[in-house]
Design a protein around this motif. Sequence first.
Motif, PDB file in Angstrom:
ATOM      1  N   VAL A  79      -1.639 -16.446   0.230  1.00 19.86           N
ATOM      2  CA  VAL A  79      -1.256 -15.620  -0.911  1.00 19.86           C
ATOM      3  C   VAL A  79      -0.057 -16.294  -1.561  1.00 19.86           C
ATOM      4  N   ASN A  80      -0.178 -16.624  -2.832  1.00 21.04           N
ATOM      5  CA  ASN A  80       0.830 -17.438  -3.515  1.00 21.04           C
ATOM      6  C   ASN A  80       1.957 -16.586  -4.079  1.00 21.04           C
ATOM      7  N   GLY A  81       2.904 -16.237  -3.222  1.00 21.18           N
ATOM      8  CA  GLY A  81       4.102 -15.562  -3.696  1.00 21.18           C
ATOM      9  C   GLY A  81       4.018 -14.055  -3.653  1.00 21.18           C
ATOM     10  N   ILE A  82       5.181 -13.436  -3.764  1.00 23.00           N
ATOM     11  CA  ILE A  82       5.276 -11.980  -3.729  1.00 23.00           C
ATOM     12  C   ILE A  82       4.517 -11.359  -4.898  1.00 23.00           C
ATOM     13  N   GLU A  83       4.358 -12.126  -5.990  1.00 21.46           N
ATOM     14  CA  GLU A  83       3.651 -11.624  -7.164  1.00 21.46           C
ATOM     15  C   GLU A  83       2.188 -11.305  -6.860  1.00 21.46           C
ATOM     16  N   GLU A  84       1.625 -11.934  -5.806  1.00 20.24           N
ATOM     17  CA  GLU A  84       0.210 -11.796  -5.504  1.00 20.24           C
ATOM     18  C   GLU A  84      -0.084 -10.738  -4.445  1.00 20.24           C
ATOM     19  N   VAL A  85       0.941 -10.249  -3.751  1.00 20.30           N
ATOM     20  CA  VAL A  85       0.700  -9.382  -2.593  1.00 20.30           C
ATOM     21  C   VAL A  85      -0.032  -8.111  -2.981  1.00 20.30           C
ATOM     22  N   CYS A  86       0.471  -7.392  -3.993  1.00 23.64           N
ATOM     23  CA  CYS A  86      -0.146  -6.128  -4.383  1.00 23.64           C
ATOM     24  C   CYS A  86      -1.567  -6.337  -4.895  1.00 23.64           C
ATOM     25  N   ASN A  87      -1.798  -7.428  -5.622  1.00 22.03           N
ATOM     26  CA  ASN A  87      -3.140  -7.723  -6.121  1.00 22.03           C
ATOM     27  C   ASN A  87      -4.126  -7.856  -4.961  1.00 22.03           C
ATOM     28  N   ALA A  88      -3.706  -8.642  -3.958  1.00 19.71           N
ATOM     29  CA  ALA A  88      -4.585  -8.885  -2.821  1.00 19.71           C
ATOM     30  C   ALA A  88      -4.877  -7.581  -2.068  1.00 19.71           C
ATOM     31  N   VAL A  89      -3.864  -6.736  -1.901  1.00 22.75           N
ATOM     32  CA  VAL A  89      -4.068  -5.455  -1.212  1.00 22.75           C
ATOM     33  C   VAL A  89      -5.014  -4.576  -2.021  1.00 22.75           C
ATOM     34  N   ALA A  90      -4.809  -4.488  -3.343  1.00 24.17           N
ATOM     35  CA  ALA A  90      -5.644  -3.637  -4.196  1.00 24.17           C
ATOM     36  C   ALA A  90      -7.113  -4.062  -4.121  1.00 24.17           C
ATOM     37  N   ARG A  91      -7.371  -5.363  -4.128  1.00 23.00           N
ATOM     38  CA  ARG A  91      -8.747  -5.851  -4.060  1.00 23.00           C
ATOM     39  C   ARG A  91      -9.384  -5.541  -2.699  1.00 23.00           C
ATOM     40  N   LYS A  92      -8.642  -5.776  -1.623  1.00 21.10           N
ATOM     41  CA  LYS A  92      -9.180  -5.529  -0.287  1.00 21.10           C
ATOM     42  C   LYS A  92      -9.428  -4.041  -0.042  1.00 21.10           C
ATOM     43  N   LEU A  93      -8.625  -3.189  -0.656  1.00 23.72           N
ATOM     44  CA  LEU A  93      -8.842  -1.750  -0.493  1.00 23.72           C
ATOM     45  C   LEU A  93     -10.215  -1.340  -1.011  1.00 23.72           C
ATOM     46  N   LYS A 142     -17.521  -5.920 -10.110  1.00 23.25           N
ATOM     47  CA  LYS A 142     -16.709  -7.005 -10.661  1.00 23.25           C
ATOM     48  C   LYS A 142     -15.315  -6.453 -10.952  1.00 23.25           C
ATOM     49  N   PRO A 143     -14.471  -6.352  -9.919  1.00 26.31           N
ATOM     50  CA  PRO A 143     -13.188  -5.643 -10.055  1.00 26.31           C
ATOM     51  C   PRO A 143     -12.320  -6.173 -11.199  1.00 26.31           C
ATOM     52  N   ILE A 144     -11.749  -5.234 -11.927  1.00 25.83           N
ATOM     53  CA  ILE A 144     -10.748  -5.544 -12.945  1.00 25.83           C
ATOM     54  C   ILE A 144      -9.397  -5.124 -12.387  1.00 25.83           C
ATOM     55  N   VAL A 145      -8.451  -6.050 -12.382  1.00 29.54           N
ATOM     56  CA  VAL A 145      -7.131  -5.772 -11.805  1.00 29.54           C
ATOM     57  C   VAL A 145      -6.061  -5.981 -12.872  1.00 29.54           C
ATOM     58  N   ARG A 146      -5.175  -5.008 -13.010  1.00 29.80           N
ATOM     59  CA  ARG A 146      -3.955  -5.163 -13.815  1.00 29.80           C
ATOM     60  C   ARG A 146      -2.796  -5.162 -12.829  1.00 29.80           C
ATOM     61  N   ARG A 147      -1.889  -6.112 -13.027  1.00 25.98           N
ATOM     62  CA  ARG A 147      -0.779  -6.193 -12.082  1.00 25.98           C
ATOM     63  C   ARG A 147       0.550  -6.187 -12.809  1.00 25.98           C
ATOM     64  N   MET A 148       1.576  -5.736 -12.096  1.00 31.25           N
ATOM     65  CA  MET A 148       2.920  -5.646 -12.635  1.00 31.25           C
ATOM     66  C   MET A 148       3.897  -6.287 -11.663  1.00 31.25           C
ATOM     67  N   ILE A 149       4.821  -7.048 -12.206  1.00 29.86           N
ATOM     68  CA  ILE A 149       5.885  -7.644 -11.405  1.00 29.86           C
ATOM     69  C   ILE A 149       7.190  -7.496 -12.168  1.00 29.86           C
TER      70      ILE A 149
END
Length: 312
Positions: A79-93, A142-149
């Motif tokens: 996982v490339n940086g703290i910016e990616e952590v929430c994205n990865a969790v949201a997708r795996k959920l 086909k998940p759509i993800v919006r992320r905030m940092i």
Amino acid sequence: MELPDTQSNLPEVRINLTRVGVKNVQKLVEVARPGKRPVIFISKFNVYVDLPSSLKGANLSRNFEVIDEVLQETTEGMVNGIEEVCNAVARKLLDHHEYADRTEVNMKSLYMVKRETPVSKTECDEVVEVHASAIADRNNGKPIVRRMIGAEVTGITACPCAQNIMKELASNKLRDLDVDEEKITAFLDAIPMASHNQRGKGYLMIETDDDQRVELDDIINVLKDSMSARIFELLKRGDESHVVFSAHKNARFVEDCVREMAKQVVQKFSYLPGDSIITIQQTNEESIHQHNAYAERKATIAELKAEIGNGD
């Protein structure tokens, strides 16, 4: 003996629930960096899924499992940086909660940053509060993800209004001492006048599509450079005079800080799509008043570009 799965029963009141999950899950997040020591974040997570009316409850233990899976991937550099952590969790959920159409992850972290003071080059630590979120919609597989940092950073501001009052008083005093106008002007241009100060708290959050990368350090630097001066935990005498001088040479209202942040966001993140949402907030803790001063702007980066361009 197989234990009953109570969560899968029908509820007595059959309505959909917008968010079901766990809050304040505390974790130590270790982000690997090639050739460097890992970065450590002390974090709290809120993790949610939506729940259909056909289920009595969500399997909340899966939320903990997903967080731990992703955190293990961060330590391994997957996982490339703290910016990616929430994205990865949201997708795996979405994978672990097959009944959910929407997942949401919020994270608030304390990030220890090494700093060097401006004159003596003394090394000191600084704590930055990091905010991150991600929302994933299943979208027919086909998940759509919006992320905030984003981050909240502390700095110093000096009040321009009080400074101008003090400048006028100094001018009059120098005239009483028979100092000529040319020298008065030269002196006041070189030495900023006293003012009352505030401890400023700047907040910047950037919301983008999942494929857009925003560097956390860039956000932190925009925040720091939008106030009157940066501050440091440890200051030698030369450092202290430098910070005080710099702050009073660069006096700013709370409104100035927000506008400067917007300007720097447009310059630093011009590559972002126009629909990226920018949230800017500044709170100044007053020293001569009992209240705090506050200013805010929320807009797309396209709107900020248009306004700042028109302002030119």
